[in-house]
Design a protein around this motif. Structure first.
Motif, PDB file in Angstrom:
ATOM      1  N   THR A 181       0.857  -1.249   0.053  1.00 20.39           N
ATOM      2  CA  THR A 181       0.172   0.097   0.109  1.00 20.39           C
ATOM      3  C   THR A 181       0.841   1.266   0.025  1.00 20.39           C
ATOM      4  N   ILE A 182       0.384   2.099  -0.688  1.00 23.39           N
ATOM      5  CA  ILE A 182       1.156   3.394  -0.956  1.00 23.39           C
ATOM      6  C   ILE A 182       0.263   4.483  -0.527  1.00 23.39           C
ATOM      7  N   SER A 183       0.762   5.456   0.354  1.00 26.11           N
ATOM      8  CA  SER A 183      -0.169   6.719   0.599  1.00 26.11           C
ATOM      9  C   SER A 183      -0.445   7.654  -0.396  1.00 26.11           C
ATOM     10  N   SER A 184      -1.646   8.325  -0.146  1.00 24.53           N
ATOM     11  CA  SER A 184      -2.316   9.300  -1.178  1.00 24.53           C
ATOM     12  C   SER A 184      -1.258  10.332  -1.523  1.00 24.53           C
ATOM     13  N   PRO A 185      -1.342  10.458  -2.923  1.00 28.89           N
ATOM     14  CA  PRO A 185      -0.235  11.414  -3.578  1.00 28.89           C
ATOM     15  C   PRO A 185      -0.846  12.970  -3.218  1.00 28.89           C
ATOM     16  N   ILE A 186      -1.920  13.104  -2.657  1.00 33.39           N
ATOM     17  CA  ILE A 186      -2.525  14.400  -2.255  1.00 33.39           C
ATOM     18  C   ILE A 186      -2.886  14.092  -0.684  1.00 33.39           C
ATOM     19  N   GLN A 187      -3.095  15.306  -0.072  1.00 32.29           N
ATOM     20  CA  GLN A 187      -3.273  15.318   1.373  1.00 32.29           C
ATOM     21  C   GLN A 187      -4.566  16.527   1.559  1.00 32.29           C
ATOM     22  N   LEU A 188      -5.191  16.205   2.551  1.00 28.92           N
ATOM     23  CA  LEU A 188      -6.320  17.097   2.821  1.00 28.92           C
ATOM     24  C   LEU A 188      -5.615  18.294   3.684  1.00 28.92           C
ATOM     25  N   THR A 189      -5.790  19.622   3.847  1.00 26.71           N
ATOM     26  CA  THR A 189      -5.452  20.694   4.747  1.00 26.71           C
ATOM     27  C   THR A 189      -6.043  20.223   6.149  1.00 26.71           C
ATOM     28  N   ARG A 190      -5.478  20.624   7.239  1.00 24.24           N
ATOM     29  CA  ARG A 190      -5.721  20.612   8.577  1.00 24.24           C
ATOM     30  C   ARG A 190      -6.884  21.638   8.809  1.00 24.24           C
ATOM     31  N   ILE A 191      -7.822  21.148   9.289  1.00 13.65           N
ATOM     32  CA  ILE A 191      -8.979  22.076   9.935  1.00 13.65           C
ATOM     33  C   ILE A 191      -8.964  22.266  11.549  1.00 13.65           C
ATOM     34  N   LEU A 222      -4.819  -9.759  -9.788  1.00 17.56           N
ATOM     35  CA  LEU A 222      -4.812  -9.198  -8.412  1.00 17.56           C
ATOM     36  C   LEU A 222      -3.829  -7.927  -8.415  1.00 17.56           C
ATOM     37  N   ALA A 223      -4.098  -6.944  -7.706  1.00 18.24           N
ATOM     38  CA  ALA A 223      -3.118  -5.649  -7.518  1.00 18.24           C
ATOM     39  C   ALA A 223      -2.290  -6.064  -6.751  1.00 18.24           C
ATOM     40  N   GLN A 224      -1.177  -5.959  -6.969  1.00 19.26           N
ATOM     41  CA  GLN A 224      -0.074  -6.131  -5.999  1.00 19.26           C
ATOM     42  C   GLN A 224       0.469  -4.824  -5.362  1.00 19.26           C
ATOM     43  N   ILE A 225       0.014  -3.601  -6.108  1.00 22.06           N
ATOM     44  CA  ILE A 225       0.245  -2.379  -5.293  1.00 22.06           C
ATOM     45  C   ILE A 225      -1.034  -1.618  -5.326  1.00 22.06           C
ATOM     46  N   TRP A 242       2.606   4.136 -10.409  1.00 20.29           N
ATOM     47  CA  TRP A 242       3.382   3.326  -9.376  1.00 20.29           C
ATOM     48  C   TRP A 242       3.640   1.616  -9.826  1.00 20.29           C
ATOM     49  N   GLY A 243       3.212   1.359 -11.160  1.00 21.84           N
ATOM     50  CA  GLY A 243       3.558  -0.053 -11.457  1.00 21.84           C
ATOM     51  C   GLY A 243       2.284  -0.460 -12.182  1.00 21.84           C
ATOM     52  N   ASP A 286       0.711  -3.335 -12.362  1.00 18.23           N
ATOM     53  CA  ASP A 286      -0.315  -3.934 -11.671  1.00 18.23           C
ATOM     54  C   ASP A 286      -0.823  -3.249 -10.513  1.00 18.23           C
ATOM     55  N   ALA A 287      -0.655  -1.803 -10.697  1.00 24.02           N
ATOM     56  CA  ALA A 287      -1.119  -1.059  -9.509  1.00 24.02           C
ATOM     57  C   ALA A 287      -2.443  -0.915  -9.478  1.00 24.02           C
ATOM     58  N   ARG A 288      -3.133  -0.377  -8.443  1.00 25.27           N
ATOM     59  CA  ARG A 288      -4.711   0.138  -8.418  1.00 25.27           C
ATOM     60  C   ARG A 288      -4.725   1.202  -7.489  1.00 25.27           C
ATOM     61  N   MET A 289      -5.813   2.138  -7.878  1.00 26.78           N
ATOM     62  CA  MET A 289      -5.855   3.619  -6.914  1.00 26.78           C
ATOM     63  C   MET A 289      -7.409   3.083  -6.212  1.00 26.78           C
TER      64      MET A 289
END
Length: 613
Positions: free
Chosen positions: A111-121, A569-572, A529-530, A532-535
């Motif tokens: 698993t790979i973390s999101s390429p975007i982030q939300l801003t802090r509230i 199957l998604a390996q990533i 990301w590869g 066989d990657a899935r988002m």
């Protein structure tokens, strides 16, 4: 986390005084460049990679230390990093795909973390602020030496307070805006503030179009350790914007190119979309549109950095008149929807049923029906898959209702930045066209975001982003591969709302497309990301959980059963941090989108009415 001194002496690694001392020593060595830095991970939270490249990660305690410690800043010895050593930094994990105690490469997914982030509230519960980013997180690092900010609106005092207090007067700050009229309140504020901050320079973007705006939102940082960073975001530099739902994309720290390496000035053909080298080419082309007198020094500086670690395609707009099929199209930059269409044309669709495209914006201009129907929605449906016409997509437009604005945490004041006019006959006709697509910003059954969110099972719908009471100023365009809404074929974070000025008009008889505004965004898709990657959409944190992964494979099994097709199957598994709930809830017949120009006597969550305007 509670602190305790039980059984810990001041010389032990975990003791706060020892961590404080370690941080001071490492900071001084890093800034002054007096001693070589070896590969290590310190108890203080400072992470250092190989001697020729390093990144700095500080815990909250370390930030307090750096803010309270007075020190002089002098640049360290220059370090250049070979492209082979430049790697993207991302949170990763491994999740088994079954309940067996043993897992192998074939039954687990990275698993790979999101390429975007939300801003802090700040008004949200801490559990709803996991992995979020504040403006101070971006600008508060003491190693920042130069900062370029491109945006629409600025509060300069608010901006300057985000820098580390000990270097606030030393950082060279460049503010790029489009307010060129002398009577413009934004220009007057910036010009006045510039007289109070000797290290701040205001730069007015070239604005040739009467109806265009400088709407791009980007930060470019240069650091004393010879690293640079690109941040693309959706928020203005205003306090109120950081109380709304916003998102951002941050590049990895970019090292200097080796002295003997230079990028070709006009590569032909261009590097592939999605690569860091292509991202760099497109970013420099975007900056060139401002003119050398305004952004020339920035362009020269950025040319010295390696962008190889970036995954994503830059999708931008600049005031221009494009030819859809120029003779030198192999090297000609494209802007607006033609740029997006070209990028989507290389991304395959994994759909074996009706895909679902979600448009989520904070403003819908008066665009009529022909432009979305004939130009923009077909652009969003573009794919490299020849059989994609077999499954025409469903479209949803995520936009808050009047009641969602009124009942939000900040009431009607949240609606000042959200626009869809509905008064005139043409606007009512446009509303009728979009009404079948309109969906709520929040879900009626979502838990209140000021409460601690509760865990959910893999089959639980709705999935809550915990932002229901905080209306959106972010802009995202998402392509879900199926009605199950479990996997994404691509995702775009951008400053561009739904307007002709932002994306460009329909082509005229000479195949010319007119673009009026400056906009900027980042497009990502799983194959970056590869193969066989899935988002997958993720909620409440950036890293996909077992819930997200199991949901993805549940959806895959259902598709196989319906289509008799076996899918790999998604390996990533890559996350995409959601700012709104799924599934989207369509408007009821009597519900209306928020219109900031319409007055409302009904009191909001603060007991106020709205005067319109």
């Amino acid at each position: 986390m509670e602190k305790t001194n039980t059984h810990i002496t001041s010389t032990e690694p975990g003791h706060p005084k020892r961590r404080r001392t370690d941080a001071i020593q490492e900071r001084d060595r890093l800034i002054n460049g007096n001693t070589p830095i070896s590969s290590s991970v310190l108890s203080s939270g400072i992470r250092l990679s190989a001697a020729d490249s390093f990144s700095l990660t500080l815990s909250n305690d370390d930030w307090d230390l750096l803010e309270s410690s007075r020190r002089s800043i002098s640049p360290p010895a220059r370090r250049r990093v070979s492209r082979e050593r430049s790697k993207p930094v991302a949170k990763e994990g491994t999740i088994p795909l079954n309940s067996s105690s043993s897992s192998s490469k074939n039954d687990s997914t990275m698993t790979i973390s999101s390429p975007i982030q939300l801003t802090r509230i700040d008004d949200l519960h801490e559990a709803s602020n996991i992995d979020t980013v504040s403006l101070r997180d971006i600008l508060g690092h003491p190693l920042i030496k130069e900062c370029w900010l491109f945006n629409y609106l600025f509060d300069i005092d608010f901006l300057m307070n985000q820098f580390d207090q000990d270097v606030r007067d030393l950082v060279q700050v460049k503010v790029v805006h489009g307010s060129w009229k002398k009577e413009d309140s934004n220009k007057m504020h910036i010009d006045e503030a510039a007289t109070r901050y000797s290290n701040l320079q205001a730069i007015t973007a070239y604005m040739p179009e009467a109806f265009g705006t400088h709407h791009s939102k980007m930060i470019i940082l240069f650091r004393h350790d010879d690293q640079a960073q690109i941040i693309i975001l959706t928020a203005n530099i205003l306090p109120r914007d950081w109380k709304m739902t916003q998102a951002l994309w941050q590049s990895p720290l970019l090292p200097l190119l080796p002295t003997q390496v230079t990028d070709p000035p006009n590569p032909s053909p261009l590097p592939p979309l999605g690569t860091g080298v292509r991202f760099k080419y497109d970013l420099l082309a975007y900056l060139l549109a401002y003119g050398i007198p305004k952004t020339g020094p920035l362009i020269t500086h950025l040319k010295s950095y390696a962008f190889d670690s970036i995954r994503g395609a830059l999708i931008a707009s600049v005031p221009s008149k494009l030819t859809l099929h120029p003779p030198d199209q192999s090297t000609s930059p494209l802007w607006g929807w033609p740029s997006l269409k070209r990028a989507l044309g290389i991304i395959p669709s994994t759909s074996t049923s009706t895909p679902h495209i979600m448009i989520q914006v904070s403003s819908v201009a008066s665009i009529g029906e022909k432009w979305p129907q004939n130009t923009f929605l077909p652009t969003l449906a573009t794919t490299s898959t020849p059989t994609s016409n077999k499954y025409p997509p469903k479209f949803s437009l995520i936009f808050p209702t009047t009641s969602e604005i009124r009942d939000s945490r900040n009431g009607y004041s949240s609606g000042g930045s959200i626009h869809m006019r509905t008064q005139s006959l043409a606007q009512q006709k446009q509303l009728a066209y979009f009404r079948p697509m309109l969906c709520h910003w929040g879900h009626p059954t979502s838990p209140l975001p000021i409460q601690q969110p509760q865990p959910s099972s893999s089959q639980t719908f709705p999935r809550s982003a915990h932002r229901t009471l905080f209306p959106p100023h972010q802009k995202t365009y998402l392509h879900f591969s199926s009605p199950a809404l479990k996997t994404l074929d691509w995702a775009l974070l951008t400053s561009a709302n739904l307007s002709l000025q932002a994306w460009g008009a329909a082509p005229n008889s000479q195949r010319h497309v007119r673009v009026c505004s400056y906009e900027i965004g980042v497009l990502v898709w799983p194959a970056l990301w590869g193969e066989d990657a899935r988002m997958v959409p993720v909620f409440g944190a950036d890293l996909p959980t077992a819930t997200d992964v199991s949901g993805m494979h549940d959806a895959r099994s259902a598709v196989e059963e319906a289509s008799d097709e076996v899918q790999p199957l998604a390996q990533i598994t890559v996350g995409w941090r959601m700012g709104y709930d799924l599934p989207p809830v369509p408007y009821a017949e009597d519900e209306m989108p928020w219109c900031a120009t319409l007055p409302s006597e009904e009191l909001d969550s603060w007991g106020r009415s709205w005067g319109g305007g």
